[in-house]
Design an enzyme around this catalytic site. Structure first.
Site, PDB file in Angstrom:
ATOM      1  N   ASP A 218      -6.321  28.173  27.255  1.00 49.02           N
ATOM      2  CA  ASP A 218      -6.846  29.448  27.770  1.00 49.02           C
ATOM      3  C   ASP A 218      -5.674  30.320  28.202  1.00 49.02           C
ATOM      4  O   ASP A 218      -4.538  29.867  28.251  1.00 49.02           O
ATOM      5  CB  ASP A 218      -7.750  29.173  28.986  1.00 49.02           C
ATOM      6  CG  ASP A 218      -7.019  28.337  30.020  1.00 49.02           C
ATOM      7  OD1 ASP A 218      -7.124  27.118  29.980  1.00 49.02           O
ATOM      8  OD2 ASP A 218      -6.272  28.881  30.847  1.00 49.02           O
ATOM      9  N   ASP A 220      -5.472  31.582  31.254  1.00 49.24           N
ATOM     10  CA  ASP A 220      -5.601  31.602  32.712  1.00 49.24           C
ATOM     11  C   ASP A 220      -6.391  32.870  33.102  1.00 49.24           C
ATOM     12  O   ASP A 220      -7.497  33.035  32.599  1.00 49.24           O
ATOM     13  CB  ASP A 220      -4.220  31.509  33.381  1.00 49.24           C
ATOM     14  CG  ASP A 220      -4.326  31.074  34.837  1.00 49.24           C
ATOM     15  OD1 ASP A 220      -5.206  30.247  35.139  1.00 49.24           O
ATOM     16  OD2 ASP A 220      -3.555  31.556  35.669  1.00 49.24           O
TER      17      ASP A 220
HETATM   18  N1  LIG Z   1      -5.539  27.979  33.536  1.00 47.84           N
HETATM   19  C1  LIG Z   1      -5.257  26.754  33.934  1.00 47.84           C
HETATM   20  N2  LIG Z   1      -4.714  26.536  35.155  1.00 47.84           N
HETATM   21  C2  LIG Z   1      -4.397  25.284  35.542  1.00 47.84           C
HETATM   22  N3  LIG Z   1      -4.608  24.186  34.795  1.00 47.84           N
HETATM   23  C3  LIG Z   1      -5.161  24.376  33.588  1.00 47.84           C
HETATM   24  N4  LIG Z   1      -5.468  23.487  32.628  1.00 47.84           N
HETATM   25  C4  LIG Z   1      -5.994  24.178  31.605  1.00 47.84           C
HETATM   26  N5  LIG Z   1      -6.024  25.500  31.871  1.00 47.84           N
HETATM   27  C5  LIG Z   1      -5.500  25.642  33.098  1.00 47.84           C
END
Ligand SMILES: Nc1ncnc2[nH]cnc12
Ligand SMILES: CSC[C@H]1O[C@H](OP(=O)(O)O)[C@H](O)[C@@H]1O
Length: 301
Positions: A218, A220
């Site tokens: 992703d 974030d």
């Molecule tokens: N955005 C994110 N922040 C922290 N850990 C993650 N693991 C997968 N995506 C994440």
């Protein structure tokens, strides 16, 4: 269930969405009580073929994903693996991307870590009357990263492999705020997860060569145009990433059949703690000495 193996030199740690390996024959399962308690789950000892070297596999959060990032028993995990003979670990982690060019589905081999955990996770083996200061300038073992990178061609679905990146590890379990996500970008961080610390630090103290393979799931929450990350988004991306993770693992294990050629990787970072331990043997308690003997017997009476 046997509890002693001396011929297991490499371990794979699976993170979110990677709870088992395919195509391997499990020859044993071990669940040892270490001086730091029990590992996250049973450790599987497995092989790709009867003549192939044995490897260990451990699901970081447990196969039912029961341990939160804060509560993963990392000291027990590292100690149990080291006691089995493990000198090198390839650890998988689902991460958020902090860079446009690291797309969900891409893989990243970080070389650096920024620690944003909150000090509540035990992150040292040396807090019990024996003090040591490990060198942690380079938290990942480059030859292991090179070995993984040499198999980039097995990655499917337009997955790119990015090297020389920085992972920031947050405490979690909640994801970051937008302001934090932008702060990490301004610090030069490239991906964010919740598990590189303390795992990498403990591996270093236990003289285990360690490389994390980050799998982007992703963006974030720093991208204004996109919905912030959710667990559903992470797990759906991990379903696709797991295929590439398993292809990468299979390729690495296939090359490691040539044990002689890969001595540098399989022998890891032996000897690096020799001058890091400050407390002389005569000043150590019997209990502390016996704990340390479990992972670093060469430095103990
Ligand atoms: N955005 C994110 N922040 C922290 N850990 C993650 N693991 C997968 N995506 C994440
Ligand atoms: C399930 S989203 C957050 C969770 O996923 C990552 O886990 P791992 O590093 O074990 O793959 C991340 O670090 C968080 O723990």
């Amino acid at each position: 269930m046997a509890t002693s193996h001396t011929d297991v030199h490499l371990a794979i740690i699976g993170g979110s969405g990677l709870y088992k390996l395919d195509g391997l024959t499990v020859v044993d399962e071990v669940y040892p009580e270490t001086p730091w308690g029990y590992p996250s789950d049973k450790i599987l000892i497995a092989q790709t073929a009867p003549s192939a070297p044995k490897i260990a596999f451990l699901a970081r959060h447990g196969h039912q994903h029961q341990h939160s990032p804060t509560k993963v028993p990392s000291r027990a995990n590292m100690a149990a693996l080291k006691h089995l003979g493990v000198n090198a670990i390839i650890a998988f982690s689902a991460v958020g991307s902090l860079r446009e060019e690291i797309r969900p589905g891409d893989f990243v081999l970080p070389t650096q870590i920024i620690d944003r955990t909150k000090g509540v996770r035990p992150d040292t083996f040396f807090d019990n009357g024996i003090l040591a200061h490990a060198s942690f300038a380079n938290p990942f073992y480059a030859p292991l990263g090179d070995l993984v990178a040499s198999h980039v061609h097995v990655l499917e679905n337009d997955c790119r492999l990015h090297r020389d990146k920085t992972v920031v590890t947050i405490e979690g379990p909640a994801f970051s705020t937008r302001a934090e996500s932008n702060l990490y970008r301004s610090w030069g961080c490239d991906v964010v997860n919740m598990t590189a610390i303390p795992e990498a630090k403990l591996a270093c103290e236990a003289e285990i060569a360690y490389q994390m393979v980050c799998m982007s799931t992703d963006y974030d929450c720093w991208r204004e145009s996109e919905e912030p990350v959710t667990v559903q988004a992470v797990m759906s991306a991990m379903g696709r990433n797991a295929v590439n993770a398993k292809r990468l693992i299979q390729a690495v294990l296939d090359t490691l059949i040539d044990v002689e050629k890969h001595q540098e990787v399989l022998q890891g970072i032996k000897g690096t703690m020799q001058y890091a331990i400050m407390t002389p043997k005569h000043a150590r308690s019997a209990e502390a000495n016996s704990q340390l003997r479990y992972i670093l017997p060469q430095y103990c009476d």
